[in-house]
Design a protein around this motif. Structure first.
Motif, mmCIF file in Angstrom:
data_model
loop_
_atom_site.group_PDB
_atom_site.id
_atom_site.type_symbol
_atom_site.label_atom_id
_atom_site.label_comp_id
_atom_site.label_asym_id
_atom_site.label_seq_id
_atom_site.Cartn_x
_atom_site.Cartn_y
_atom_site.Cartn_z
ATOM 1 N N ILE A 4 -1.079 -1.268 11.699
ATOM 2 C CA ILE A 4 -0.320 0.333 11.628
ATOM 3 C C ILE A 4 -0.814 1.438 10.971
ATOM 4 O O ILE A 4 -0.476 2.821 11.845
ATOM 5 C CB ILE A 4 1.631 0.534 10.705
ATOM 6 N N TYR B 3 -3.727 2.414 13.487
ATOM 7 C CA TYR B 3 -3.593 3.056 15.093
ATOM 8 C C TYR B 3 -2.542 4.138 14.220
ATOM 9 O O TYR B 3 -3.438 5.154 15.649
ATOM 10 C CB TYR B 3 -1.670 2.249 15.212
ATOM 11 N N ALA B 4 -2.305 4.615 13.719
ATOM 12 C CA ALA B 4 -1.671 6.670 13.041
ATOM 13 C C ALA B 4 -2.731 7.213 13.408
ATOM 14 O O ALA B 4 -3.287 7.696 13.562
ATOM 15 C CB ALA B 4 -1.075 6.077 12.135
#
Length: 256
Positions: free
Chosen positions: A105, A108-109
């Protein structure tokens, strides 16, 4: 011939009354080595080495946080009665699945923010993640945790006077093999995302099998929770592998 061994204990060295544990040393060593390898390999996939540092600054602390949160959630019956120990990770208690979820996560951010390819980043870092796992798993040995059922095999370890499966060793060896396999195809991937998908396809079956030997797992129905997650990872990895492979062939045929 039996050559069972016993952990020398969790403390590596004490300085001015402060204990430095093997668990922390091994986790940190694995993470730093993974970062170094990814940093050096970054240009192969068209990524700036500085971007790797930025991503590492995000995924390392969040990955550790996620690994701890995951572990605490699935051991809440214990931590609900001992809330002061929730933040004590020096004695162990990190779940790799939680670390992977939070790490992905975060990566990806950061990739979205920096406008770089998340797929290329995943292909870049996951071989090194496997190596970090291979090193970090030895922390379980020093902490006398995450061991398996009793066995008479010659490579057993001694826990509480009993010979048990060294499940940390099984996973450590397999993760090192994953690192070697993924590194061997690193420069020859057929399509973006292949390396990342192969990590899931290789790691999930091993974790499923080794988890079946452990004595400290939580159950979801008749399966251990880590086995359920491993099944999900395997299925998702297969689906993504086929999708990315076909998309790459389509792009090539249509000169996209």
């Amino acid at each position: 011939m039996e050559v069972s061994v016993t952990s020398p204990g969790p403390i590596a060295i004490s300085i001015a009354g402060f204990d430095i544990r093997w668990y922390g040393i091994l986790i940190a060593s694995g993470a730093l080595l993974a970062l170094y390898i990814s940093y050096k390999r970054a240009p192969i996939y068209g990524l700036a080495s500085e971007d790797v540092l930025d991503i590492a600054l995000g995924i390392l602390p969040l990955g550790i946080l996620g690994a701890r949160i995951y572990y605490v959630i699935f051991n809440w019956s214990y931590y609900s009665d001992s809330p002061s120990e929730i933040f004590d990770i020096r004695g162990g208690g990190l779940a790799i699945h939680g670390g992977l979820i939070f790490g992905f996560i975060a990566a990806y951010a950061i990739c979205k923010y920096k406008k770089i390819s998340f797929i290329n980043v995943a292909d870049l870092i996951l071989p090194s993640v496997a190596l970090a796992q291979a090193i970090g798993r030895w922390g379980n040995f020093f902490n006398n945790e995450a061991y398996g059922t009793e066995t008479s095999l010659p490579w057993a370890i001694i826990i509480d006077g009993k010979s048990v499966h060294p499940t940390f060793l099984y996973e450590s060896i397999w993760c090192f093999i994953i690192f070697i396999i993924l590194s061997s195809i690193f420069n020859h991937r057929k399509f973006p995302g292949q390396v990342a998908c192969l990590y899931g396809l290789l790691y999930a079956p091993e974790r499923f099998l080794v988890e079946g030997l452990r004595t400290d797992s939580l159950m979801i129905g008749f399966l251990r929770q880590a086995q359920v997650i491993s099944i999900v990872i395997f299925i998702v990895s297969i689906a993504l592998y086929v999708y990315l492979w076909k998309r790459n062939d389509y792009n090539i045929k249509n000169n996209l």
